[in-house]
Design a protein around this motif. Sequence first.
Motif, PDB file in Angstrom:
ATOM      1  N   LEU A  69      24.409   8.590  67.463  1.00  0.00           N
ATOM      2  CA  LEU A  69      25.221   8.786  66.273  1.00  0.00           C
ATOM      3  C   LEU A  69      24.382   8.527  65.018  1.00  0.00           C
ATOM      4  O   LEU A  69      23.633   7.563  64.932  1.00  0.00           O
ATOM      5  CB  LEU A  69      26.436   7.862  66.267  1.00  0.00           C
ATOM      6  CG  LEU A  69      27.505   8.206  67.290  1.00  0.00           C
ATOM      7  CD1 LEU A  69      28.571   7.113  67.329  1.00  0.00           C
ATOM      8  CD2 LEU A  69      28.144   9.540  66.979  1.00  0.00           C
ATOM      9  N   ASP A  70      24.530   9.400  64.033  1.00  0.00           N
ATOM     10  CA  ASP A  70      23.783   9.314  62.789  1.00  0.00           C
ATOM     11  C   ASP A  70      24.422   8.271  61.875  1.00  0.00           C
ATOM     12  O   ASP A  70      25.580   8.404  61.483  1.00  0.00           O
ATOM     13  CB  ASP A  70      23.788  10.698  62.126  1.00  0.00           C
ATOM     14  CG  ASP A  70      22.998  10.728  60.841  1.00  0.00           C
ATOM     15  OD1 ASP A  70      22.039   9.957  60.697  1.00  0.00           O
ATOM     16  OD2 ASP A  70      23.345  11.552  59.974  1.00  0.00           O
ATOM     17  N   GLY A  72      26.557   7.705  72.449  1.00  0.00           N
ATOM     18  CA  GLY A  72      26.869   6.914  71.259  1.00  0.00           C
ATOM     19  C   GLY A  72      25.626   6.381  70.568  1.00  0.00           C
ATOM     20  O   GLY A  72      25.649   6.096  69.378  1.00  0.00           O
ATOM     21  N   ALA A  82      28.080   9.417  61.338  1.00  0.00           N
ATOM     22  CA  ALA A  82      28.303  10.598  62.180  1.00  0.00           C
ATOM     23  C   ALA A  82      28.478  11.852  61.321  1.00  0.00           C
ATOM     24  O   ALA A  82      29.343  12.675  61.568  1.00  0.00           O
ATOM     25  CB  ALA A  82      29.500  10.388  63.099  1.00  0.00           C
ATOM     26  N   LEU A 126      36.617   9.682  62.929  1.00  0.00           N
ATOM     27  CA  LEU A 126      35.246   9.241  63.203  1.00  0.00           C
ATOM     28  C   LEU A 126      35.152   8.725  64.635  1.00  0.00           C
ATOM     29  O   LEU A 126      36.083   8.098  65.138  1.00  0.00           O
ATOM     30  CB  LEU A 126      34.823   8.135  62.230  1.00  0.00           C
ATOM     31  CG  LEU A 126      34.530   8.567  60.803  1.00  0.00           C
ATOM     32  CD1 LEU A 126      34.226   7.346  59.933  1.00  0.00           C
ATOM     33  CD2 LEU A 126      33.362   9.533  60.759  1.00  0.00           C
ATOM     34  N   PRO A 127      34.007   8.936  65.274  1.00  0.00           N
ATOM     35  CA  PRO A 127      33.859   8.521  66.673  1.00  0.00           C
ATOM     36  C   PRO A 127      33.450   7.061  66.838  1.00  0.00           C
ATOM     37  O   PRO A 127      32.906   6.676  67.877  1.00  0.00           O
ATOM     38  CB  PRO A 127      32.758   9.460  67.188  1.00  0.00           C
ATOM     39  CG  PRO A 127      31.893   9.692  65.999  1.00  0.00           C
ATOM     40  CD  PRO A 127      32.860   9.729  64.829  1.00  0.00           C
ATOM     41  N   VAL A 128      33.681   6.238  65.813  1.00  0.00           N
ATOM     42  CA  VAL A 128      33.273   4.834  65.849  1.00  0.00           C
ATOM     43  C   VAL A 128      34.379   3.926  65.343  1.00  0.00           C
ATOM     44  O   VAL A 128      35.280   4.350  64.632  1.00  0.00           O
ATOM     45  CB  VAL A 128      32.002   4.583  64.991  1.00  0.00           C
ATOM     46  CG1 VAL A 128      30.817   5.345  65.530  1.00  0.00           C
ATOM     47  CG2 VAL A 128      32.251   4.910  63.532  1.00  0.00           C
ATOM     48  N   ALA A 153      30.555   3.007  69.034  1.00  0.00           N
ATOM     49  CA  ALA A 153      31.132   4.275  69.503  1.00  0.00           C
ATOM     50  C   ALA A 153      32.444   4.008  70.230  1.00  0.00           C
ATOM     51  O   ALA A 153      32.573   3.040  70.980  1.00  0.00           O
ATOM     52  CB  ALA A 153      30.145   4.985  70.425  1.00  0.00           C
TER      53      ALA A 153
END
Length: 86
Positions: free
Chosen positions: A83-84, A80, A27, A58-60, A73
């Motif tokens: 996400l990179d 989700g 992300a 972090l979004p994960v 995610a």
Amino acid sequence: GGSAAGAGTITFSGTPTASGTLAVYVAGTRIALVITPASTPSTVAADLVAKVTALTSLPVTAAAIAGEVTLTAKNKGTLGNTLDLR
């Protein structure tokens, strides 16, 4: 029914022949993993999980099985899936 949370995987394999740093981006956040000739796919994966877990912004979430890390995610929905991970 509700949406599922997006997820992606990063798989580590092989045997390092020299020491160095592997940069993984989650992300948009750079996570540096120290690699040595003693590293295994499982130890590198465990290191990534520990670092992702420590970065609570972090979004994960992260979980490892052998040399494969699954990043999921924290929020459900199709966003989700974008996400990179690299």
